[in-house]
Write a protein that holds these residues in place. Sequence first.
Motif, PDB file in Angstrom:
ATOM      1  N   ALA A 139      -5.227   7.928  -5.828  1.00 45.51           N
ATOM      2  CA  ALA A 139      -4.076   8.171  -6.714  1.00 45.51           C
ATOM      3  C   ALA A 139      -3.668   9.636  -6.685  1.00 45.51           C
ATOM      4  N   ASN A 140      -4.625  10.521  -6.841  1.00 42.05           N
ATOM      5  CA  ASN A 140      -4.298  11.948  -6.843  1.00 42.05           C
ATOM      6  C   ASN A 140      -3.905  12.444  -5.453  1.00 42.05           C
ATOM      7  N   GLY A 141      -4.555  11.917  -4.414  1.00 46.17           N
ATOM      8  CA  GLY A 141      -4.227  12.337  -3.056  1.00 46.17           C
ATOM      9  C   GLY A 141      -2.845  11.898  -2.627  1.00 46.17           C
ATOM     10  N   SER A 142      -2.384  10.735  -3.127  1.00 51.32           N
ATOM     11  CA  SER A 142      -1.076  10.230  -2.705  1.00 51.32           C
ATOM     12  C   SER A 142       0.055  11.171  -3.123  1.00 51.32           C
ATOM     13  N   LYS A 143      -0.168  11.945  -4.178  1.00 51.67           N
ATOM     14  CA  LYS A 143       0.879  12.871  -4.631  1.00 51.67           C
ATOM     15  C   LYS A 143       1.129  13.988  -3.621  1.00 51.67           C
ATOM     16  N   TYR A 144       0.176  14.223  -2.746  1.00 56.70           N
ATOM     17  CA  TYR A 144       0.324  15.276  -1.746  1.00 56.70           C
ATOM     18  C   TYR A 144       0.557  14.721  -0.345  1.00 56.70           C
ATOM     19  N   LEU A 145       0.148  13.467  -0.118  1.00 57.09           N
ATOM     20  CA  LEU A 145       0.275  12.892   1.225  1.00 57.09           C
ATOM     21  C   LEU A 145       1.648  12.275   1.482  1.00 57.09           C
ATOM     22  N   VAL A 146       2.242  11.679   0.459  1.00 55.70           N
ATOM     23  CA  VAL A 146       3.523  10.989   0.645  1.00 55.70           C
ATOM     24  C   VAL A 146       4.562  11.708  -0.210  1.00 55.70           C
ATOM     25  N   ARG A 147       5.283  12.636   0.420  1.00 58.76           N
ATOM     26  CA  ARG A 147       6.269  13.432  -0.307  1.00 58.76           C
ATOM     27  C   ARG A 147       7.559  13.554   0.489  1.00 58.76           C
ATOM     28  N   ASN A 162      -0.750   3.350  -9.543  1.00 60.26           N
ATOM     29  CA  ASN A 162      -0.458   2.081  -8.892  1.00 60.26           C
ATOM     30  C   ASN A 162      -0.865   2.110  -7.417  1.00 60.26           C
ATOM     31  N   THR A 163      -0.637   3.259  -6.766  1.00 63.09           N
ATOM     32  CA  THR A 163      -1.030   3.386  -5.363  1.00 63.09           C
ATOM     33  C   THR A 163      -2.542   3.315  -5.206  1.00 63.09           C
ATOM     34  N   VAL A 167      -4.217   0.390  -2.857  1.00 61.79           N
ATOM     35  CA  VAL A 167      -5.038   0.730  -1.685  1.00 61.79           C
ATOM     36  C   VAL A 167      -6.455   0.168  -1.856  1.00 61.79           C
ATOM     37  N   THR A 168      -6.989   0.247  -3.051  1.00 65.92           N
ATOM     38  CA  THR A 168      -8.325  -0.296  -3.306  1.00 65.92           C
ATOM     39  C   THR A 168      -8.344  -1.815  -3.122  1.00 65.92           C
ATOM     40  N   LEU A 169      -7.324  -2.492  -3.610  1.00 65.27           N
ATOM     41  CA  LEU A 169      -7.258  -3.952  -3.452  1.00 65.27           C
ATOM     42  C   LEU A 169      -7.144  -4.348  -1.983  1.00 65.27           C
ATOM     43  N   VAL A 292      -1.181 -12.418  -4.252  1.00 62.28           N
ATOM     44  CA  VAL A 292      -1.715 -12.237  -5.602  1.00 62.28           C
ATOM     45  C   VAL A 292      -1.549 -10.780  -6.016  1.00 62.28           C
ATOM     46  N   PHE A 293      -1.738 -10.524  -7.311  1.00 63.74           N
ATOM     47  CA  PHE A 293      -1.556  -9.174  -7.866  1.00 63.74           C
ATOM     48  C   PHE A 293      -0.164  -8.640  -7.525  1.00 63.74           C
ATOM     49  N   GLY A 294       0.831  -9.504  -7.638  1.00 65.96           N
ATOM     50  CA  GLY A 294       2.184  -9.177  -7.200  1.00 65.96           C
ATOM     51  C   GLY A 294       2.812  -8.006  -7.930  1.00 65.96           C
ATOM     52  N   LEU A 295       2.469  -7.787  -9.206  1.00 71.63           N
ATOM     53  CA  LEU A 295       3.081  -6.686  -9.948  1.00 71.63           C
ATOM     54  C   LEU A 295       2.838  -5.350  -9.242  1.00 71.63           C
ATOM     55  N   PHE A 296       1.606  -5.125  -8.845  1.00 69.77           N
ATOM     56  CA  PHE A 296       1.234  -3.834  -8.270  1.00 69.77           C
ATOM     57  C   PHE A 296       1.814  -3.657  -6.864  1.00 69.77           C
ATOM     58  N   PHE A 297       1.767  -4.723  -6.060  1.00 66.00           N
ATOM     59  CA  PHE A 297       2.326  -4.630  -4.710  1.00 66.00           C
ATOM     60  C   PHE A 297       3.855  -4.503  -4.763  1.00 66.00           C
ATOM     61  N   ALA A 298       4.484  -5.168  -5.733  1.00 66.78           N
ATOM     62  CA  ALA A 298       5.943  -5.065  -5.848  1.00 66.78           C
ATOM     63  C   ALA A 298       6.358  -3.631  -6.168  1.00 66.78           C
ATOM     64  N   LEU A 299       5.593  -2.952  -7.019  1.00 66.20           N
ATOM     65  CA  LEU A 299       5.962  -1.586  -7.386  1.00 66.20           C
ATOM     66  C   LEU A 299       5.799  -0.620  -6.215  1.00 66.20           C
ATOM     67  N   VAL A 300       4.721  -0.757  -5.466  1.00 64.93           N
ATOM     68  CA  VAL A 300       4.537   0.181  -4.359  1.00 64.93           C
ATOM     69  C   VAL A 300       5.588  -0.064  -3.270  1.00 64.93           C
TER      70      VAL A 300
END
Length: 335
Positions: A139-147, A162-163, A167-169, A292-300
């Motif tokens: 989560a914290n790394g994504s703020k610097y990797l995807v900009r 959410n990211t 990624v964990t799932l 499954v877990f569509g809420l989280f995948f839909a947001l990303v």
Amino acid sequence: MTTTAPATTEAGTARAGAGTAQAGPAPNRPESLTPEQRREKALRRFAVSITAFTVVGHLLLGFEQSPITPIATVLVSYATAILFESLDAWARGRAPQYRGGPRAFTLFLLPPHIAALACAMLLWGNAVLWPYLFAVTVANGSKYLVRLRVRGRLRHVLNPSNTGIVVTLLLFPWVGIAPPYHFTSNTGGALDWLIPFAVLVLGTMINAKLTGKVPLILGWVGGFAAQAALRSLVLDHHLVAALLPMTGLAFILFTNYMITDPGTTPTAPRNQVVFGATAAAVYGALVVGGAVFGLFFALVITCLLRGAVILAAGFAGARSRVPAAAPATAGAAAR
């Protein structure tokens, strides 16, 4: 579960300016605050809310993760956030954001604090601790990797917590999402209604007064109901079953504290509605596809689509400036 970033809205600026010009300072009225002040206030309230809910959840409601989980995730989240910010500041030759005194340091730690408790509350890794720690690190790394560079500033694209969850799932299929019942498994009677209602009212007030994300919530909720109705009409899905997720506390938490992240969502009301409706449409497509877990995948996926739109708009703007600059360049060369 909002975790980031300043966004100066045109409406917000106008309201702040109007308050200054007409009535003087009114420190207790949200409309008199600058966008940065509203962001800080929203972060503090989100942090207090999710901390209180985590404590009550483990003491009274029946959260099934180990009590050490939120403590460990918060500590690891603080450490990784400081590490990544220090490395980025060193690489770019700037001062880290956490410097500037206790207030700046506290404000810097609020987003990783919220992301940590969100991952600790929503993930389910059975008795194993490290998936939660992995999620907050991502989560914290994504703020610097995807900009992307927006108006001259680097802005992260993905919702951090959410990211981390997604990624964990994806990497560890044996990790899941916390069962919905655990939010109220130790309660009964009226409390089963009052707790979700209180979370709904508190989250709605924060979003209405401070983040300005009500249009996004309306787009998301309306789109969710629309995709359920469409699936019922076209695919013969049971309408009540398709709408049932909206009644759960997990949906309320996702709607008020996850999808409304100011740092990774639009500011203009119309664009907010489009963002929320797009997330709902992607969710419906994922359900039809059996995900499954569509809420989280839909947001990303929606955040990535928004990033693609920003990128395309940047390219289009750069190309439109070339013809205008070309004659001037040619003229200068001729002279």
